[in-house]
Design an enzyme around this catalytic site. Sequence first.
Site, mmCIF file in Angstrom:
data_model
loop_
_atom_site.group_PDB
_atom_site.id
_atom_site.type_symbol
_atom_site.label_atom_id
_atom_site.label_comp_id
_atom_site.label_asym_id
_atom_site.label_seq_id
_atom_site.Cartn_x
_atom_site.Cartn_y
_atom_site.Cartn_z
ATOM 1 N N HIS A 178 0.829 -1.218 0.000
ATOM 2 C CA HIS A 178 0.000 0.000 0.000
ATOM 3 C C HIS A 178 0.857 1.259 0.000
ATOM 4 C CE1 HIS A 178 -3.112 -2.682 2.206
ATOM 5 N NE2 HIS A 178 -3.442 -2.625 0.917
ATOM 6 N N ARG A 238 -7.881 -11.941 5.562
ATOM 7 C CA ARG A 238 -6.539 -12.339 5.979
ATOM 8 C C ARG A 238 -6.429 -12.324 7.502
ATOM 9 N NH1 ARG A 238 -4.065 -8.022 1.892
ATOM 10 N NH2 ARG A 238 -4.300 -9.151 -0.065
ATOM 11 N N GLU A 382 -4.255 6.747 -5.023
ATOM 12 C CA GLU A 382 -3.097 6.040 -5.552
ATOM 13 C C GLU A 382 -2.902 6.318 -7.042
ATOM 14 O OE1 GLU A 382 -2.920 1.893 -3.348
ATOM 15 O OE2 GLU A 382 -4.996 2.606 -3.502
#
Length: 397
Positions: A178, A238, A382
């Site tokens: 990230h 996760r 991003e």
Amino acid sequence: MSIIMSLNSGSSSCKAQLYQMPEEKVLCSALFERIGQSVGNITFELENAKHTDEVLLPNHKVAIEILLKLLIKHGVISSLDDISGIGHRIVHGGEKYKHSALFNAEVEADIEALIDLAPLHNPANLLGYRVMKELLPNVTQVAVFDTAFHQSMEPVSFMYPIPIEYYQKYRIRKYGFHGTSHLYVTSRARSILGEDQSRRLICCHLGNGGSLSAVKDGECVNTSMGFTPLAGIMMGTRSGDIDPSIMAYLAEKEELSAVKITDICNKKSGILGISQVSSDMRDIEEAINQGNKQAELARAMYVQRVGMTIGSYIAQLGGCDAILFTAGIGENSSIVRKLIIDSITDAFGVTLDDKKNSLRKQEIEISSVESKIKVFVIPTNEELVIAQDTYQLYSVN
């Protein structure tokens, strides 16, 4: 003026955004989903219009060919020659790449060599580059690495306490992910607060995947994800950090391979594994409102792990000027933000303004006037970081 494309090619998706640079004006965005499945989905957005369609998308090349046709059809560009550069999100750049890089044979080979460390991401990222190289061979292409921002970590933070020969032979270490999001969000915070008031930042990128970074004077000093994106806080599917002996124990008891156990930790654990409801925090909050105790436990575990990581980073930084929330959960879940901050209020004197915290999808300070640490929500971008790096390298190339 230059037109730069930001491209994020996933295993079954492809996301693109076009910018007019250096003005950083968004010209359009496109999302191709369910590539390789029976029917694919296309979403194409302009400033004042949104187009959706279902069409056969057998592979990424077809999706990108459709994208290029849409750009001309809707007048975003007059010809493919108008595209000056294409920036590609590359998940893993290893130790070598501390910054974005112009694509060439060496960069391509290095990314391929790292497939073992990012088997779900690097092949898809490379595929986007190779398709564009075939379709637009004369356009400047740039690799923008998720791992680059974290390469400023010192060995004391990135090394694992296992025999050092495994680092020397296989480069087993913490890499972090990230990175483009953490870079964007912390850079925005430093712009808002000024460099003197933002020397020690903690960035919480909380989405279906999640990671935290401790940032000092603009450089990452620690991050929660590790050798792979499986490490760190509990996430949507996760597990995050667990006792590693659990994996060997389960492999023996359930007669499963190490690959299968890792798959369980990646895809069936976390919020989904505990709640048995969903990996999506919106579904979890709805289930909690209906009295679901497992969903409540999943959220409480998530909150505790994020809070504990923030606390450890405050200690490592020697204090904190601001805590930053971003990504899907971080930007949109006011209750999760409140619970996280409440979990560290007694220790660090950080408190929220509940009215400001209730607002969504905007850049805003949400800490109270009494808070000893500022707290912000900063929507990540991003794609813009990818476009900025691509434009910079295109300009000097």
